[in-house]
Design a protein around this motif. Structure first.
Motif, PDB file in Angstrom:
ATOM      1  N   ASN D  30       0.818  -1.215   0.000  1.00 51.92           N
ATOM      2  CA  ASN D  30       0.000   0.000   0.000  1.00 51.92           C
ATOM      3  C   ASN D  30       0.853   1.267   0.000  1.00 51.92           C
ATOM      4  OD1 ASN D  30       1.038   0.100   2.545  1.00 51.92           O
ATOM      5  ND2 ASN D  30      -0.911  -0.093   3.628  1.00 51.92           N
ATOM      6  N   GLY D  31       2.134   1.097  -0.143  1.00 48.64           N
ATOM      7  CA  GLY D  31       2.996   2.263  -0.261  1.00 48.64           C
ATOM      8  C   GLY D  31       3.449   2.840   1.068  1.00 48.64           C
ATOM      9  N   LYS D  32       2.973   2.291   2.172  1.00 44.22           N
ATOM     10  CA  LYS D  32       3.341   2.867   3.464  1.00 44.22           C
ATOM     11  C   LYS D  32       4.545   2.144   4.065  1.00 44.22           C
ATOM     12  CE  LYS D  32      -1.207   4.695   4.405  1.00 44.22           C
ATOM     13  NZ  LYS D  32      -2.429   4.527   5.217  1.00 44.22           N
ATOM     14  N   PRO D  33       5.382   2.883   4.766  1.00 45.65           N
ATOM     15  CA  PRO D  33       6.575   2.260   5.348  1.00 45.65           C
ATOM     16  C   PRO D  33       6.224   1.411   6.570  1.00 45.65           C
ATOM     17  CG  PRO D  33       6.471   4.570   5.950  1.00 45.65           C
ATOM     18  CD  PRO D  33       5.314   4.336   5.002  1.00 45.65           C
ATOM     19  N   PHE D  34       7.037   0.378   6.809  1.00 42.24           N
ATOM     20  CA  PHE D  34       6.868  -0.440   8.012  1.00 42.24           C
ATOM     21  C   PHE D  34       8.260  -0.838   8.505  1.00 42.24           C
ATOM     22  CE2 PHE D  34       8.028  -4.605   6.380  1.00 42.24           C
ATOM     23  CZ  PHE D  34       7.890  -4.420   5.018  1.00 42.24           C
ATOM     24  N   LEU D  35       8.318  -1.348   9.721  1.00 44.54           N
ATOM     25  CA  LEU D  35       9.589  -1.831  10.268  1.00 44.54           C
ATOM     26  C   LEU D  35       9.529  -3.343  10.495  1.00 44.54           C
ATOM     27  CD1 LEU D  35      10.380   0.863  13.018  1.00 44.54           C
ATOM     28  CD2 LEU D  35      11.474   0.611  10.775  1.00 44.54           C
ATOM     29  N   THR D  36      10.592  -4.014  10.153  1.00 47.43           N
ATOM     30  CA  THR D  36      10.739  -5.407  10.556  1.00 47.43           C
ATOM     31  C   THR D  36      11.686  -5.418  11.753  1.00 47.43           C
ATOM     32  OG1 THR D  36      10.474  -6.153   8.293  1.00 47.43           O
ATOM     33  CG2 THR D  36      11.500  -7.695   9.829  1.00 47.43           C
ATOM     34  N   LEU D  37      11.193  -5.888  12.868  1.00 48.69           N
ATOM     35  CA  LEU D  37      11.986  -5.886  14.094  1.00 48.69           C
ATOM     36  C   LEU D  37      12.420  -7.301  14.461  1.00 48.69           C
ATOM     37  CD1 LEU D  37       9.617  -3.578  16.220  1.00 48.69           C
ATOM     38  CD2 LEU D  37      11.660  -2.882  14.930  1.00 48.69           C
ATOM     39  N   ILE D  38      13.674  -7.459  14.829  1.00 43.97           N
ATOM     40  CA  ILE D  38      14.098  -8.715  15.464  1.00 43.97           C
ATOM     41  C   ILE D  38      14.183  -8.394  16.952  1.00 43.97           C
ATOM     42  CG2 ILE D  38      15.812 -10.565  15.568  1.00 43.97           C
ATOM     43  CD1 ILE D  38      14.601 -10.229  12.784  1.00 43.97           C
ATOM     44  N   LEU D  39      13.362  -9.071  17.725  1.00 43.58           N
ATOM     45  CA  LEU D  39      13.270  -8.801  19.159  1.00 43.58           C
ATOM     46  C   LEU D  39      13.876  -9.956  19.942  1.00 43.58           C
ATOM     47  CD1 LEU D  39       9.545  -7.779  18.839  1.00 43.58           C
ATOM     48  CD2 LEU D  39      11.386  -6.198  19.447  1.00 43.58           C
ATOM     49  N   ASP D  52       2.617   0.821   9.238  1.00 40.54           N
ATOM     50  CA  ASP D  52       2.166   2.222   9.164  1.00 40.54           C
ATOM     51  C   ASP D  52       2.925   3.129  10.120  1.00 40.54           C
ATOM     52  OD1 ASP D  52       0.385   1.354   7.350  1.00 40.54           O
ATOM     53  OD2 ASP D  52      -1.413   1.763   8.535  1.00 40.54           O
ATOM     54  N   ILE D  53       4.225   3.103  10.009  1.00 37.61           N
ATOM     55  CA  ILE D  53       5.039   3.834  10.978  1.00 37.61           C
ATOM     56  C   ILE D  53       5.173   5.309  10.602  1.00 37.61           C
ATOM     57  CG2 ILE D  53       6.398   1.885  11.776  1.00 37.61           C
ATOM     58  CD1 ILE D  53       8.529   2.897   9.713  1.00 37.61           C
ATOM     59  N   THR D  54       5.432   6.126  11.597  1.00 41.98           N
ATOM     60  CA  THR D  54       5.749   7.539  11.378  1.00 41.98           C
ATOM     61  C   THR D  54       7.269   7.684  11.373  1.00 41.98           C
ATOM     62  OG1 THR D  54       5.891   7.949  13.730  1.00 41.98           O
ATOM     63  CG2 THR D  54       3.713   8.175  12.717  1.00 41.98           C
ATOM     64  N   SER D  55       7.740   8.842  11.032  1.00 43.14           N
ATOM     65  CA  SER D  55       9.194   9.026  11.030  1.00 43.14           C
ATOM     66  C   SER D  55       9.708   9.058  12.470  1.00 43.14           C
ATOM     67  CB  SER D  55       9.593  10.284  10.247  1.00 43.14           C
ATOM     68  OG  SER D  55       8.894  11.382  10.770  1.00 43.14           O
ATOM     69  N   ASP D  56       8.851   9.457  13.390  1.00 43.40           N
ATOM     70  CA  ASP D  56       9.225   9.358  14.809  1.00 43.40           C
ATOM     71  C   ASP D  56       9.492   7.904  15.191  1.00 43.40           C
ATOM     72  OD1 ASP D  56       8.991  12.018  15.190  1.00 43.40           O
ATOM     73  OD2 ASP D  56       7.338  11.928  16.648  1.00 43.40           O
ATOM     74  N   ASP D  57       8.580   7.035  14.795  1.00 43.14           N
ATOM     75  CA  ASP D  57       8.747   5.605  15.093  1.00 43.14           C
ATOM     76  C   ASP D  57      10.100   5.107  14.593  1.00 43.14           C
ATOM     77  OD1 ASP D  57       6.204   5.554  16.166  1.00 43.14           O
ATOM     78  OD2 ASP D  57       5.259   4.681  14.382  1.00 43.14           O
ATOM     79  N   GLU D  58      10.375   5.491  13.368  1.00 46.78           N
ATOM     80  CA  GLU D  58      11.651   5.070  12.782  1.00 46.78           C
ATOM     81  C   GLU D  58      12.841   5.485  13.631  1.00 46.78           C
ATOM     82  OE1 GLU D  58      12.979   5.425   8.578  1.00 46.78           O
ATOM     83  OE2 GLU D  58      10.868   5.999   8.296  1.00 46.78           O
ATOM     84  N   ALA D  59      12.739   6.681  14.205  1.00 46.03           N
ATOM     85  CA  ALA D  59      13.855   7.199  14.994  1.00 46.03           C
ATOM     86  C   ALA D  59      13.941   6.518  16.362  1.00 46.03           C
ATOM     87  CB  ALA D  59      13.723   8.706  15.166  1.00 46.03           C
ATOM     88  N   VAL D  60      12.789   6.085  16.837  1.00 47.32           N
ATOM     89  CA  VAL D  60      12.725   5.537  18.195  1.00 47.32           C
ATOM     90  C   VAL D  60      13.025   4.039  18.244  1.00 47.32           C
ATOM     91  CG1 VAL D  60      11.128   4.993  20.080  1.00 47.32           C
ATOM     92  CG2 VAL D  60      11.187   7.302  19.099  1.00 47.32           C
TER      93      VAL D  60
END
Lengths: 314, 314, 314, 314, 314, 314
Positions: D30-39, D52-60
């Motif tokens: 859908n064109g929206k960015p997401f994060l793949t996390l290894i926890l 559906d992350i924000t740029s804040d999310d990306e930074a955090v």
């Protein structure tokens, strides 16, 4: 022929014909030239010095010349050396040939030729048969006299033909046990695989390498010549390519000189029966020289192994 | 030409010409045949399925055919796939050539041919010059379009000629720095060394291997052909043998496909400048795709290494 | 200088200066000490015994000392030996230098230094330029006299500088043909890559290995010193690391002494042009000693190959 | 801490803290960015998608950050995946440290430090002792937290110190059994041999390689640093060189990254006890996970062997 | 015993007992048989010729016989040779044993046996203990006199027992540091691993290989014998198989004679401590012969390396 | 038997008997256990899932059990899968045997046994004959059913006996062509060489490795057993040792599992004819599956080569 050089002891007088295998010129401490000769008959080799030579001598006493010698077997630095009393070139009337002085295959040339002819006669594929025939015709004389290698296995007169004929017997049996094998292809491969050696090795006696042999090697030389001959005979079709492949791949691996490994069933078999016949030749000859309970000398071409002859062999 | 396939995103409509690189037939679960097409233009490749095909379709939509397509870029199992709405073969009037759809050397064919001609013109040894000329004449068209390899380096249209011309520049400089080098011999070696690939690879686009390529390989094939051409031109003398040796030994080692290692000075140099030009081609193209401070993707033909572009590169 | 030792025959009288290359003490069967001297001038080497020596003699007749000798050339166990009649150390007034007795690069030191200076002058990256300058300043004298190796290639006075200067020419041309190459980095790599040998080899004449050379080797020693010098010059930034990498990786493979393979474009090129210049040096010198149609002696550092000089080389 | 991720089954709800080991950005269809996390926590790892992350999310939500998560354990393509319901960064008041989420050495840091100090205290050679002390002082914190390797053996927090302390015990016993061994030298070698890894690996959690690590490797880096520190401490004498040699040679062979093999007795022993402790660490941990009568999983760093636990082990 | 042969100089008279290590018959140029004797005492070896021998002499002066000799130390082709004036076999009343003439382990047989007994006494697993006891009982005498190898390491009287006892100490410490290790299994492996050498080597003095040793090797021979003895003792259970595996795998790799690599923890350790003890034995003995600042002779079994003794070793 | 699984297409109904080759338990996402079955008949293999199983099912549907199945052939992720409608164990009255469901040698057991008996009857050496007879008697049943290997060549019921009988034919012919060969020894070697596999492989169908097979391997196991049987038969003399050597060395090289290479003529031949028969078996079966002009699939055990069937093969 009388007692050969191999049967003489230190101190014995010697009076017989020998073949000059190598002749090299030196200069003595008194400033005069001399020749170091390596002489052989079919029982062994011995070194000799010919002192104070003339330029005529130099021209006469060269490699592959047969000479009549008298002298005495001496010892020098632990090795036997022939002290020459007289030397002269053999004459036509002496009725001798180079081949009288070298080791020969245990099977006669005529028999070898006959077996080759039989095998070719059995072939049904006309393309392969014609190519093989053309090679045999072109190289018949050399083929029946050359060794199969300069050392290691079948390194005697008619060695190459002997090797081919042994391999043909193996090929026949393999075909018998595994009837899927294409006998014509395997026969053709056996006959052709090492013919490049006729141009790689410089001759029957000295068997050093020709320039072409050193820079190209017998395998690419033979691949090329199959191409030439097929062109001359106007043979087309996959047979030519497959025969070239059998020759190219018969050493089995790139490290052993085959840029392509066997990729056709008969190419694989050709490689294997080449191995078997070479190894059996080396092994049988080495084991003949030892008694039960002993080990042979080290066989360089068999990973330097030494083989045991069990006590129950007689 | 419009936006190429490489610039489309998932969901985009597509309407343009492409080249069929590979076409293979399958049978769907409904029992009907379909084609899997690998399509390419000069920006990239994409897979597509053509369902419910007729036997006419099978005959028409084959490798190296140019087609006009409309459809949509979809995603299937994580890879882009073109959903075909319409497809038709390109017509002569569309004015397109296979070469419009593939990557090309960064130098024009005409320039490459000119540089080759110049080099041949510089040669003074008539035997070598005539052999080289005969090859260029025989293979000119293929030589100017073939890649130098099916992958790894110079794997684009005119790649072989580009590789040769680069190596000729290197050869010229090496000769300048080490004047003992025989320039004619080195030039001839450079031009001939890989021409066997014209018969080893099946074509410019698909670059799979011919049967001859698989069973003999380009090196023995080229050694043989130098022999044939020298025969036709009635050239004798060591030049023929030495040129065959240069071709035979240019991979450097038996394990790499050369049954003899380089045994002539220019053969050694040929091997080295072949290495340099192939490596520079791979390295420069891989480094173009990364920014300073990054590593390239792994380069399979360079021992799978990944190379770093230092920050001080701008 | 008069006729050198290389031009004497057995029985000749000898009266000239020579350099002591090695001196080792023995005890004769009469219980008295003697010296075995290896003497050389720029035409060759000879062994000599100095009998009944005093402890003064032992202190005087040591390696790298020039001596005036009279005597006669004898033969002992098949090798020439100088029978010494008189021996004295050379005096300052004799006006001789060690360098008169050894093989030298075919290019004068001054020229070599000039070319080095030019190359450094061409460099634009200040960090690399300063590091290279610091090394040249620190090691100038040794750099202009050391061989590039204790044997195999450039094993003569100024050999290292000669090797560097040749490689700089190659580097310049490579940069010309592939303009993406970073010339400054490649020049710096060429100049620094083997400077560790100045500490690995014990000297110009005897060229045995220092303890540091044996336990660390010239590559890690040089990586360390680049670090030291960069610290002293307070240079930071990737240039230091990349230069260390070029030195570390220039042997190409772990098995050849580089714990990391080249991972930067210029590191790969450095490795390749190092190979080319070393091989050309060995090959050209070996081929000078043979006539067209002959093979050279075996070259140990080139996989023990023997190279052919074609007949068409005049 | 509550039940860890390693103890959850498919379908379980999850509500706890975890550490982000890796975080990488993607773009959804859908064109929206997401994060793949290894926890990870100290019981295992799981993947999660944050849509559906924000740029804040990306930074955090970046690597080495601790987060509070609620969600459910699902399955995707056969692997467990955490479906995130809520996520927030941990706060100081949560009182958590990165080290709570990773595997640790079975011995406490304080004990490890104590044993190191004891060993240094036992050393009598002042040069070696001072160099070792300087390193310990400079790197103490990192040394007590870093793993010994990024995988295979001692790949846990304090792994490097644990490995060193185990090897010191082995060294002590070897010295006891073979009193000729120089204990000071062996102790110093054991402590220093892998300290270069503190600069080769990028950190305790992610343990990727630094640029310096990739281009030089920990061995040459450490050789260089011993040189720097000895300079700073104005220590001269063979001790510096021999310590550098021990570090340089401790991988045993050029192919394994040591340009010189061990050439000093203690260098050979260092190599052997490094092997033993690494292998025992791998073996003991793998065998703990299987029952008598079973084989372990394949151990990559032990030639991919799988080891058997005999039935008589309990 | 008086001054040994190792302390004599050329020209000295000699009058003492020696052991015949080898005796081989030759025929002199006068046709008479002679013996070449290799004689040794515990200070060294010398060659001697015994001329004009009778057939009685041939029967008497054979390998492993002790003889009383008078004569003079001469020199022949650069090597010392004993000129024999008189020779007679030693008599029982001379009170001498073969073992007086050979190098011995630095620990007494009784101590070695005691340590072996202690280790066996510590074992708790009855199956392993009984097997080990049976072997010790069967081979006790040979075990306490044989060398561990015919050359390289522990190649002296009681060398095998010395090697085993050293390894038991190492095993004990390894078990102490890594308590997961099964001590009984490791002890049993240490004691049994090389016992096959008692049948592989022909004796304590000449240490040539038996036929069985040449055709099977000590490893398969020992695997077989463990099977035989377990059968005789009616021991079943995995202990037998695991012990066979320890012996089979203790060389570590197929190329080194172990058809299976270690696949049990204690097998891996056995391999490692075998390496350590063999290497320490070679290294310590070689370093004893050199002064600080010197390198040892090349050690063939340690990849032909030469080791440095640092200056700070006193 | 009806149409086998190998002749079914996707969508076909299936109703027949099959053999369970492997059965493994899983837990579905609904928490209920299920079985994954690998089923085979003599035309091929297929996977199936058996859902919602009881613990009875688990006990019944295990490896080597014959079952009656009805269902449908579906496709799952591109592979055929059998959807089971009904399943029940076969009953005695169904009159089926495991051997009905597996590939078999192209020669009947009775014939194989007859040929073995003939060969043994031909042997004249009583020691060898008695040992061979004892083995045949002990292992007759297993010998006539086991495969020669778990994959690659002769991997079918009676494969081992088929391999032996083929090799006996080759041995006979080799003896015929090279009469020096000891036929009894070669026959005995052929019959015994792989009998250790009867204890190395766990059975005819699943052919996994036994613990003994993994830790010792079939070669040392067989060497040991020859020793045991010779002891029982009270046979002494070199025959036992030589037979053990033939078995030990028949893989040819240490890297291939033979701690000693062949050191007796017949050992060398045994190795060679083992190679030939294994390769012919693989090659002939692979080539049967392709048409002239095609290449076979890659043959892993023949260096991953793919073989060409020339067009002139029909």
């Amino acid at each position: 022929m009388k007692k050969g050089i191999g049967q003489h002891s230190i101190g014995d007088a010697f009076d017989s014909f020998m073949l000059i295998k190598e002749s090299s010129r030196g200069v003595a401490s008194n400033g005069k030239p001399f020749l170091t000769l390596i002489l052989r008959d079919n029982t062994g080799e011995i070194e000799a010095k010919l002192w104070d030579i003339t330029s005529d001598d130099e021209a006469v006493f060269v490699g592959e010349k047969i000479v009549k010698l008298t002298g005495e077997v001496n010892q020098f630095r632990g090795k036997a050396q022939l002290k020459i009393t007289s030397i002269r070139p053999a004459q036509t009337t002496d009725g001798l040939h180079v081949s009288d002085f070298v080791e020969k295959a245990p099977v006669e040339k005529e028999i070898l030729m006959e077996k080759l002819t039989e095998a070719i006669f059995e072939m049904k594929n006309p393309a392969m048969q014609r190519i093989v025939r053309a090679f045999i015709k072109k190289y018949q004389e050399a083929l029946l006299t050359y060794p199969a290698a300069s050392k290691n296995h079948h390194e005697y007169v008619s060695g190459l033909a002997h090797h081919i004929v042994s391999m043909l017997s193996l090929a026949k049996e393999i075909h018998h046990l595994y009837p899927q094998v294409n006998k014509d292809l395997l026969y053709a491969g056996v006959i052709l695989h090492d013919l490049g050696k006729l141009k790689e090795l410089s001759g029957v006696i000295t068997t050093s390498y020709t320039l072409e042999g050193k820079l190209l090697g017998h395998i690419p030389m033979m691949v090329e010549e199959i191409g030439h001959i097929a062109k001359e005979l106007q043979i087309e079709g996959e047979e030519v390519l497959i025969l070239q492949h059998l020759v190219l791949s018969h050493h089995g691996k790139a490290e052993w000189g085959s840029p392509k490994p066997p990729l056709v069933r008969e190419a694989e078999i050709l490689h294997l029966i080449d191995l078997i016949d070479a190894k059996m030749n080396m092994l049988n000859r080495a084991l003949e020289n030892v008694k039960p309970g002993e080990f042979t000398e080290r066989l360089f071409a068999m990973d330097n192994r030494t083989f045991y002859k069990p006590l129950f062999e007689e």
